[in-house]
Scaffold this motif. Structure first.
Motif, mmCIF file in Angstrom:
data_model
loop_
_atom_site.group_PDB
_atom_site.id
_atom_site.type_symbol
_atom_site.label_atom_id
_atom_site.label_comp_id
_atom_site.label_asym_id
_atom_site.label_seq_id
_atom_site.Cartn_x
_atom_site.Cartn_y
_atom_site.Cartn_z
ATOM 1 N N TYR A 1 102.738 98.485 28.015
ATOM 2 C CA TYR A 1 101.677 97.388 28.331
ATOM 3 C C TYR A 1 100.515 97.443 27.902
ATOM 4 O O TYR A 1 99.801 98.575 27.621
ATOM 5 C CB TYR A 1 101.917 96.931 30.131
ATOM 6 N N PRO A 2 99.907 96.523 27.939
ATOM 7 C CA PRO A 2 98.196 96.087 27.507
ATOM 8 C C PRO A 2 97.442 97.388 28.176
ATOM 9 O O PRO A 2 96.452 98.095 27.592
ATOM 10 C CB PRO A 2 97.733 94.941 27.666
ATOM 11 N N ASN A 3 97.727 97.417 29.827
ATOM 12 C CA ASN A 3 96.669 98.373 30.221
ATOM 13 C C ASN A 3 97.046 99.757 29.879
ATOM 14 O O ASN A 3 96.144 100.531 29.948
ATOM 15 C CB ASN A 3 96.867 98.182 32.055
ATOM 16 N N GLU A 4 98.374 100.067 29.725
ATOM 17 C CA GLU A 4 98.958 101.413 29.302
ATOM 18 C C GLU A 4 98.265 101.743 28.013
ATOM 19 O O GLU A 4 97.889 102.743 27.746
ATOM 20 C CB GLU A 4 100.526 101.588 29.545
ATOM 21 N N THR A 5 98.331 100.744 27.103
ATOM 22 C CA THR A 5 97.834 100.961 25.937
ATOM 23 C C THR A 5 96.278 101.289 25.756
ATOM 24 O O THR A 5 95.818 102.185 24.861
ATOM 25 C CB THR A 5 98.044 99.802 25.043
ATOM 26 N N LYS A 6 95.578 100.652 26.799
ATOM 27 C CA LYS A 6 94.089 100.971 26.639
ATOM 28 C C LYS A 6 93.946 102.564 27.292
ATOM 29 O O LYS A 6 93.213 103.135 26.653
ATOM 30 C CB LYS A 6 93.571 99.943 27.839
ATOM 31 N N ILE A 7 94.728 102.830 28.188
ATOM 32 C CA ILE A 7 94.762 104.255 28.766
ATOM 33 C C ILE A 7 95.062 105.144 27.538
ATOM 34 O O ILE A 7 94.362 106.197 27.149
ATOM 35 C CB ILE A 7 95.483 104.604 29.745
ATOM 36 N N LEU A 8 96.263 105.006 26.917
ATOM 37 C CA LEU A 8 96.562 105.772 25.562
ATOM 38 C C LEU A 8 95.644 105.881 24.437
ATOM 39 O O LEU A 8 95.214 106.921 24.038
ATOM 40 C CB LEU A 8 97.761 105.241 24.955
ATOM 41 N N ASN A 9 94.969 104.619 24.239
ATOM 42 C CA ASN A 9 93.891 104.816 23.207
ATOM 43 C C ASN A 9 92.536 105.384 23.385
ATOM 44 O O ASN A 9 92.090 106.217 22.589
ATOM 45 C CB ASN A 9 93.702 103.281 22.677
ATOM 46 N N GLU A 10 92.345 105.321 24.775
ATOM 47 C CA GLU A 10 91.295 106.133 24.874
ATOM 48 C C GLU A 10 91.464 107.508 25.136
ATOM 49 O O GLU A 10 90.548 108.337 24.674
ATOM 50 C CB GLU A 10 90.791 105.523 26.542
ATOM 51 N N TRP A 11 92.460 107.919 25.607
ATOM 52 C CA TRP A 11 93.075 109.325 25.536
ATOM 53 C C TRP A 11 93.275 110.009 24.117
ATOM 54 O O TRP A 11 92.462 110.829 23.958
ATOM 55 C CB TRP A 11 94.347 109.506 26.331
ATOM 56 N N MET A 12 93.710 108.975 23.279
ATOM 57 C CA MET A 12 94.055 109.643 22.110
ATOM 58 C C MET A 12 92.448 109.535 21.294
ATOM 59 O O MET A 12 92.002 110.672 20.472
ATOM 60 C CB MET A 12 94.796 108.580 21.123
ATOM 61 N N GLY A 13 91.599 108.526 21.432
ATOM 62 C CA GLY A 13 90.118 108.832 21.137
ATOM 63 C C GLY A 13 89.386 109.989 21.392
ATOM 64 O O GLY A 13 88.863 110.499 20.574
ATOM 65 N N ASN A 14 89.901 110.458 22.752
ATOM 66 C CA ASN A 14 89.066 111.511 23.110
ATOM 67 C C ASN A 14 89.647 112.982 22.231
ATOM 68 O O ASN A 14 88.784 113.705 22.089
ATOM 69 C CB ASN A 14 89.301 111.963 24.724
ATOM 70 N N ILE A 15 91.079 112.887 22.289
ATOM 71 C CA ILE A 15 91.509 113.971 21.357
ATOM 72 C C ILE A 15 90.949 113.976 19.945
ATOM 73 O O ILE A 15 90.555 114.988 19.308
ATOM 74 C CB ILE A 15 93.157 114.000 21.280
ATOM 75 N N LEU B 1 98.521 118.831 19.732
ATOM 76 C CA LEU B 1 97.362 119.396 19.328
ATOM 77 C C LEU B 1 96.317 119.828 20.765
ATOM 78 O O LEU B 1 95.713 121.125 20.529
ATOM 79 C CB LEU B 1 96.457 118.470 18.463
ATOM 80 N N ALA B 2 96.222 119.090 21.412
ATOM 81 C CA ALA B 2 95.551 119.393 22.718
ATOM 82 C C ALA B 2 96.258 120.170 23.720
ATOM 83 O O ALA B 2 95.578 120.430 24.809
ATOM 84 C CB ALA B 2 94.728 118.099 23.449
ATOM 85 N N LYS B 3 97.474 120.215 23.649
ATOM 86 C CA LYS B 3 98.305 120.876 24.794
ATOM 87 C C LYS B 3 98.304 120.269 26.120
ATOM 88 O O LYS B 3 98.109 120.952 27.203
ATOM 89 C CB LYS B 3 98.068 122.322 24.853
ATOM 90 N N THR B 4 98.090 118.984 26.366
ATOM 91 C CA THR B 4 98.005 118.332 27.484
ATOM 92 C C THR B 4 98.997 117.171 27.395
ATOM 93 O O THR B 4 99.282 116.754 26.518
ATOM 94 C CB THR B 4 96.472 117.711 27.842
ATOM 95 N N GLU B 5 99.247 116.441 28.571
ATOM 96 C CA GLU B 5 99.872 115.434 28.561
ATOM 97 C C GLU B 5 99.294 114.364 29.595
ATOM 98 O O GLU B 5 98.445 114.609 30.679
ATOM 99 C CB GLU B 5 101.218 115.442 29.017
ATOM 100 N N ILE B 6 99.608 113.085 29.431
ATOM 101 C CA ILE B 6 98.973 112.103 30.500
ATOM 102 C C ILE B 6 99.927 110.984 30.769
ATOM 103 O O ILE B 6 100.985 110.866 29.978
ATOM 104 C CB ILE B 6 97.985 111.291 29.604
ATOM 105 N N CYS B 7 100.177 110.594 32.056
ATOM 106 C CA CYS B 7 101.036 109.451 32.421
ATOM 107 C C CYS B 7 100.684 108.186 32.127
ATOM 108 O O CYS B 7 99.339 108.167 32.868
ATOM 109 C CB CYS B 7 101.183 109.899 33.896
ATOM 110 N N LEU B 8 101.333 107.331 31.557
ATOM 111 C CA LEU B 8 100.777 106.013 31.381
ATOM 112 C C LEU B 8 101.178 105.041 32.473
ATOM 113 O O LEU B 8 100.550 104.023 32.548
ATOM 114 C CB LEU B 8 101.265 105.562 29.956
ATOM 115 N N THR B 9 101.908 105.257 33.261
ATOM 116 C CA THR B 9 102.579 104.374 34.137
ATOM 117 C C THR B 9 101.914 104.466 35.532
ATOM 118 O O THR B 9 102.217 103.598 36.612
ATOM 119 C CB THR B 9 103.972 104.391 34.347
ATOM 120 N N LYS B 10 101.410 105.751 35.887
ATOM 121 C CA LYS B 10 100.636 105.899 37.166
ATOM 122 C C LYS B 10 99.315 105.349 37.247
ATOM 123 O O LYS B 10 98.726 105.576 36.395
ATOM 124 C CB LYS B 10 100.602 107.516 37.513
ATOM 125 N N ASP B 11 99.214 104.726 38.426
ATOM 126 C CA ASP B 11 97.688 104.150 38.851
ATOM 127 C C ASP B 11 97.200 103.173 37.801
ATOM 128 O O ASP B 11 96.162 103.078 37.228
ATOM 129 C CB ASP B 11 96.651 105.111 38.776
#
Length: 115
Positions: free
Chosen positions: A58-72, A102-112
Motif C-alpha cells: 500500500y502507499p503508506n508501506e511504499t513510503k516506508i520502503l522507499n525511505e529505508w531503501m534511500g537510507n541504504i 547489503l545492509a544485513k538488516t530487515e524492516i517490517c512494512l505492515t507494523k505501525d
C-alpha cells in the motif's frame, strides 16, 4: 566440406524436421540411458495447478520502503538485493518483511502503519 559431409548434414536436418513434426525427439543424445528411461516411464501429474500468490504494498508501506531503501543507498552507494518475506504474527493475516543483503538488516512494512 565434402559432398559426403554435406549429404550427412542434410539428412540430419531432414530427420530433425520430421521428428519435430511428430514432436518426438530422441533425448538419448542429451541424457544418459538410465535418466531417459526414467523420464519416459514417469507419468505426468496434471493434478498440480499453478496458483500464483500476489501481494499488495500500500502507499503508506511504499513510503516506508522507499525511505529505508534511500537510507541504504545513502550509506552504501547502491541498493543491493532485497528479499521479501511473509510472516504470520498470530495466525491472522501476515506481515511483509523486507531484508537487505547489503545492509544485513530487515524492516517490517505492515507494523505501525496507518491505512
Amino acid at each position: 566440406m565434402s559432398k559426403f559431409e554435406e549429404r550427412i548434414i542434410q539428412k540430419d536436418k531432414e530427420s530433425l524436421k520430421e521428428k519435430m513434426k511428430s514432436k518426438k525427439i530422441d533425448l538419448s543424445y542429451f541424457v544418459d540411458k538410465k535418466k531417459l528411461k526414467k523420464m519416459k516411464s514417469t507419468p505426468k501429474d496434471d493434478s498440480k495447478e499453478f496458483n500464483p500468490m500476489t501481494f499488495t504494498i500500500y502507499p503508506n508501506e511504499t513510503k516506508i520502503l522507499n525511505e529505508w531503501m534511500g537510507n541504504i543507498y545513502g550509506v552504501y552507494g547502491m541498493y543491493g538485493n532485497f528479499e521479501y518475506k511473509f510472516k504470520s504474527g498470530g495466525g491472522l493475516g501476515y506481515d511483509i518483511w523486507v531484508y537487505s543483503d547489503l545492509a544485513k538488516t530487515e524492516i517490517c512494512l505492515t507494523k505501525d502503519v496507518d491505512y
